[in-house]
Scaffold this active site. Sequence first.
Site, PDB file in Angstrom:
ATOM      1  CE  LYS A 100      47.737  45.656  50.426  1.00  0.00           C
ATOM      2  NZ  LYS A 100      48.161  46.982  50.740  1.00  0.00           N
ATOM      3  CB  CYS A 101      44.560  46.874  43.040  1.00  0.00           C
ATOM      4  SG  CYS A 101      43.428  48.107  42.413  1.00  0.00           S
ATOM      5  N   PRO A 102      43.283  43.846  42.531  1.00  0.00           N
ATOM      6  CG  PRO A 102      42.576  42.263  40.924  1.00  0.00           C
ATOM      7  CD  PRO A 102      43.579  42.489  42.049  1.00  0.00           C
TER       8      PRO A 102
END
Length: 104
Positions: free
Chosen positions: A40-42
């Site tokens: 998942k971001c970041p």
Amino acid sequence: MWRRRTGGARRSPEAAQAELAEPVQPAEPPALTIDALGRKCPIPIIMLAERINQVATGGVVAVLADDPAAFTDVPAWCRLKSHEHVGSYELPQGGWSIHVRRNY
């Protein structure tokens, strides 16, 4: 104060989508590929920031990501850090290969 632009020719949604479409294959192969699929971001951006200096100036880094936030966040990071977003290409298994050219 912000003002909405007026005038000019309006484009149909189909024309706008066709303008945004990227070629299926990238023009040049990346010098480095970062596999951030399933993260998942970041995290994809952090991985890119840590490793972009491993390629020569002008080299291309491919970030493989399937988090929808990465699709918009990596190009935004490029603008912030003065690198070039070369293109985002759909992967057959889902996700994208987001190509970034190192500018300095």
